[in-house]
Design an enzyme around this catalytic site. Sequence first.
Site, PDB file in Angstrom:
ATOM      1  N   ASP A   1       3.893 -44.605  46.196  1.00  0.00           N
ATOM      2  CA  ASP A   1       3.646 -43.921  47.467  1.00  0.00           C
ATOM      3  C   ASP A   1       2.166 -43.699  47.750  1.00  0.00           C
ATOM      4  OD1 ASP A   1       3.058 -41.953  45.635  1.00  0.00           O
ATOM      5  OD2 ASP A   1       4.852 -40.767  46.050  1.00  0.00           O
TER       6      ASP A   1
ATOM      7  N   ASP B   1      -1.404 -46.898  44.185  1.00  0.00           N
ATOM      8  CA  ASP B   1      -0.233 -47.661  43.753  1.00  0.00           C
ATOM      9  C   ASP B   1      -0.220 -49.062  44.345  1.00  0.00           C
ATOM     10  OD1 ASP B   1       0.972 -45.700  42.171  1.00  0.00           O
ATOM     11  OD2 ASP B   1       1.909 -44.738  43.897  1.00  0.00           O
TER      12      ASP B   1
ATOM     13  N   ASP C   1       9.187 -43.938  40.526  1.00  0.00           N
ATOM     14  CA  ASP C   1       8.547 -42.624  40.494  1.00  0.00           C
ATOM     15  C   ASP C   1       9.614 -41.553  40.329  1.00  0.00           C
ATOM     16  OD1 ASP C   1       6.000 -43.644  40.921  1.00  0.00           O
ATOM     17  OD2 ASP C   1       6.215 -43.605  43.096  1.00  0.00           O
TER      18      ASP C   1
END
Length: 1029
Positions: free
Chosen positions: A739, A743, A443
Site C-alpha cells: 500500500d 512497496d 500485509d
Amino acid sequence: MEKFVVPNKGATAEVLGNWRKAALVVNVARRFRYVANLDNRRALEEERQRRKFKLSTTVVRAALRFADQVQDVPGNVNIEVTEPAYGFNVKVTELAELLGQQNMDALAHHNGVHGLVEKLQTSVDKGLCSSNLDNRRKAFGTNTYIEAPAKGFWMFVWDSMQDLTLMILAVCAVVSLVIGIVTEGWREGWYDGAGIAFSILLVVFVTATSDYRQSLQFLDLDKEKKKIFIEVVRDEHRQKISIFDLLVGDIVYVKTGDQLPADGLYISGFTLMIDESSMTGETHTKTKDEHHPFLWSGTKVQDGNCKMLVTGVGMNTEWGRLMATLGDGGDDETPLQVKLSGVATLIGKIGLGFAVLTFLVLLGRFLYAKQSLNDWSSEDAVTIVNYFAIAVTIIVVAIPEGLPLAVTLTLAFAMTKMMDDKALVRHLSACETMGSATTICTDKTGTLTSNEMTVVKAWAAGSVHEVRDTKVDLPIELLGALLDGAFMNCTADVWDKNDGSPPSLLGSPTETAILRFGLELGGNFQEVCSDCEVVKMEPFNSTRKRMGAVVKHENGDLIAHWKGASEIVLGLCDQTFDANGSVVELDEQKVKHLKGVIRMFADKALRTLCLAFRKVDRIPGSHEPIPDKGFILAAIVGIKDPLRPEVKDAVRLCHEAGIQVRMVTGDNLNTAMAIAQECGIYTKDGTVIEGPVFRNLSYDSMKKCIKKLQVLARSSPTDKHKLVSMLQKMGEVVAVTGDGTNDAPALHKADIGLAMGIAGTEVAKESADVVILDDNFSTIVTVAKWGRSVYTNIQKFVQFQLTVNIVALVLNFSSACLTGSAPLTAVQLLWVNLIMDTLGALALATERPYDELMKRKPVGRNDNFISNVMWRNIIGQAVYQLAVLAVLQYMGKEILHLNDDNRDELLNTMIFNAFVFCQVFNEVNARDMEKVNVFSHFFNNKIFLFIIGFTVVFQFIMVQFLGKFANTVPLTKEQWLMTVSIGFISLPIAALVKLIPVPENFTLVSVRESSNSGGEEGDIQQPLLSNGG
C-alpha cells in the site's frame, strides 16, 4: 516458436515486435486491436528525453545568471499584460507558460505564489467556495483530458471485414454470382454467390457484435481506473473530491505516494521529494520547496507532504499536452495471447498446406475426369470457383484466429466480473498469472485486519490504563505533551460541524486512532492547533517507521515530538514520567519493564506505538533532521485492529488450493504472531523471523528459512522485495500486497502485484497489476479463483476449437482425395467457423469460477498450456467424429437406402448436420476437461445456454429453409433424429475417454521461455503443446 514467448512483465519493444512479425494473421485490425502501441511508446520516450534536455538547459542558464550575479528586474520580464478574464487577473496561457518553462522570474512578476493566490481569488486557509465555481471553469477549464472517441459498432463491422480470407471469399461470391446469373439466369443462378455473401455478412456481424461488447467492457474498466480522490480545502475545511472536479485555484493537500492530479505551485510543506521520470525520464527525485515550487501533473510524491496551489488542469497541464500529442502506449499483450498466436500460426500453416492440397486434388480430379481440356463451359468455371472457395474457407477454418482473441474475450469478461467482486485489474496479464500463484505475501494491517483502529490501552505515568480512565490519572504537563503529540505531529484533520454530531476525522486509520485518543483525553483539536505551529516535520515512511515534528508554542517554546514503532521510539528516550508526575531517568530496569508492556500489548494482538517529546533550542534547518536523542517517553498506546471475520476461511481455502500464505508486516513480532495464529497463517511447524535478522542471512540460510517462513515481522520494503526475488528464484509464482510508496518495487517485481484500494497510495496502485478495492484478503483469494477460471476457460475453448479444426480439415481433405468432392461447402464451413470461433469463445470463456477450482494445485510457472488431458480429449473426440462421418460419407447411401435423385445433396446435408451437432455436444463436453459430469452448474451460465440454443435454432433454419443458400435439403424427422443422435453419442464417448489415464510426460513442441521474474535464473525449457493439466 521461440518468438512467441514474452515475459509476464517488462517485455521490450523488440520482443513485442518480433512475435507480431512472425504471426500468421489474416485480420491485422482485429488481432492487434488490444496490444501495446510501440510507436507511441517510442515517441513518448523521445519526448521525455527532449524535456529532460530542455530542463537541464534551464538549470544551466539559471546557474550562469547566478554566477554572473545578474539580477533581472521582475518588471522587465517579457510577459504579456492581460485583461481580466471572467474577473481573474491572470490568463490560462500565462499559467501554462509559467509551469512549462519553470520560470522563477515570471513567478516573481506575479509577486510569487501568494500573489497568484490573490489573482486567482482563492485562499490558502479557506480554499474555494463550492457555490461559485462556474466562472472558474469557463476561464481555466476542467480537469479532464481529450480522449480519442470510442469506436462505434460500425467501425467494428469494418474491422471484421478486413479479414483477408473473407475478402477473397467475397470476390469468389461475386464471381460465382456473375457466372451463375449468366449461365442459369436470375431465377436459379444467384443462389451460390448469394449464399457465400450471406455467410460472410453473418460472420462479420456476429464477430463485430462480440468485439463491440468487449470494447464497452474495457471502456467501463478504464473509467474505474481513473476514479481517484484527492484532499483539498473547500468551504473552509478539508474534504475529498474527485480529481476530475479539481479546478485552478484549489488548495490541494499532497502527501507521500500521491500522483499529482494537476499542475501547481508549492505553498508550504516538509521534505517534499518528487519523481518526475514520467515527464522527463530523469530517475533522480527532485526536492521541492519555496525555491523550487513548480509541480507537474502526472509526477509522483516519493516523500514528504505539502500544500499545492493548482495553476493548470486538464489539457492546460504539461501532462495533458504530452498525452494529447502522443497518446497512451497501451497495455502489453499477455503471455498467453502471444503463446496462442504462436499456436494459431503453427496450425494455420498446416491448414494452409491442407487447403492448397485440397484445391489441387479437387482440380486435378476434375481435370482428369474432363473428357477434353479444350472444351470449357461456364459450369466448369463455376465448379473451379467453388473449389477455390472451399480451399479458402478451409483456410478460414484452419487458421484459428479465435485462439488469441478468445483470451481477450475471456479477460474482458473476467475483469468486468472481478470489478463486481471488488478487484480492479490494471494489467490484463494478471488475470492469467494469478491462476498460477503458489504463494501470497500479504500485509497485515487493513488486509487481514479491518483497518478500523482504536486505542484501547495506554501506558503512561508508570502504569497501564484503559483509555476512558487515562485522562484522570495523568499529570498536567504530560497531558499537554500528549495532546500536542496527538494533534500536531500528524497530517490528519478534525472537522467539527458544530451541530451536535461527532467530529469527522480525515486521515489514515493509524493517525485518526491517535487523534480520537487525543479527543478522548479531553483535548480540543482547534484550540491546540491555534495555539501552536508546526515549524518542521518529517513525515512517516516505512523506512523510518516513525514521524516527527517540531512545534512552536505561543510563548516561543520549541517542542520536538516523535511518534512511531515502539521499539524504535523507545530507543530515542532516556526519561519518562512516573506516577507522581515527575520526570525520571529510564534505567535498564525501567526499559526492561516497558519492553514487557509492549510485549503484553502485542500478545493481545494490539499494535503498539510510542509518543515522545523534548524541548529543543532552535528550529532545525530545511536539510537538518529532527534530533533523535534525549527524549521523554510520554506514552505507549495499544491499538486494536480486529481481524476481518472472513479471513480465516480465505486462508484455509488458500491452503486447500496449494497456495502458501505468508504475512509480511512492519509490526512487532508478537503482534504479528498473534494475528497470524488467529487467522491460520502461523502453524507450529512454521518459521517466524524479523526483518533485520532476515536481511542479514546468507543466501543458503535465507533459502532454507524461506521454505517454512510464515511471518516476516518488523520488515522493510527492501525485505519484502528480497523475499519476492528469492521466492521467484525458488520457482514460486508470487503474489504480493502493498500500500505504500516504498512497496512499489516489490509490487512491480512480483508476478502479481496487489495494491490496496483504500489504504494504498497512487504510486503503489500505479505499480500494481490488480487493485483490491476493499483492502480485504478474501478478495485476493477471489482474484486467485478468477485467475484459475480464466486459465481453465481458455483451455476449454482451445480444446474445443482444435477438435473442430482437426475434424474439418481431415474430413474435407480426405473426401477430396477419395471422392473428388468436399462434403462441407464454403457456406457450411463459414457457419462451422462461426460456431467454433466467436460463438465458442463466448460460450466457454464466460464460465464463472466455482469453489472446486480451489481444490486443485496451482498451474506451475513451467507447466504446459495444452496439456496431455486436453490432447486425450481432442484425439478421442476427433477419432469418434471422423469415424462416424467417414461411415456416412462412404457407406451412407447404402446404409440409409438413399436412392432419390438428390441423394448426394441429402447425404451431404446429413453429414453437415451430424458434424454440427457433434460440435454442439462437444461444446458441452468441453465444460469440464476431467470430470465425467459436465452438467454441474449447467444452468448458471445464461450466455452458454443462449449460444447453444442459437446454434441449434439457426442450424435447423439452415437445413430446413435456406436450401440453395446453404447447399442443404430438408431432412425428415428420422434423419434429424439420427444426425442429432450421432452428435449426442459424443457425450458418453467423452465420458469414456476421460476414464483413460494419461502419461505424465508428453511433448510435441518445445520452446524456450524466460521466467516471469525477468529471467534472473536464465532461460528454462518449456513445452508449449504438452502435458501439465
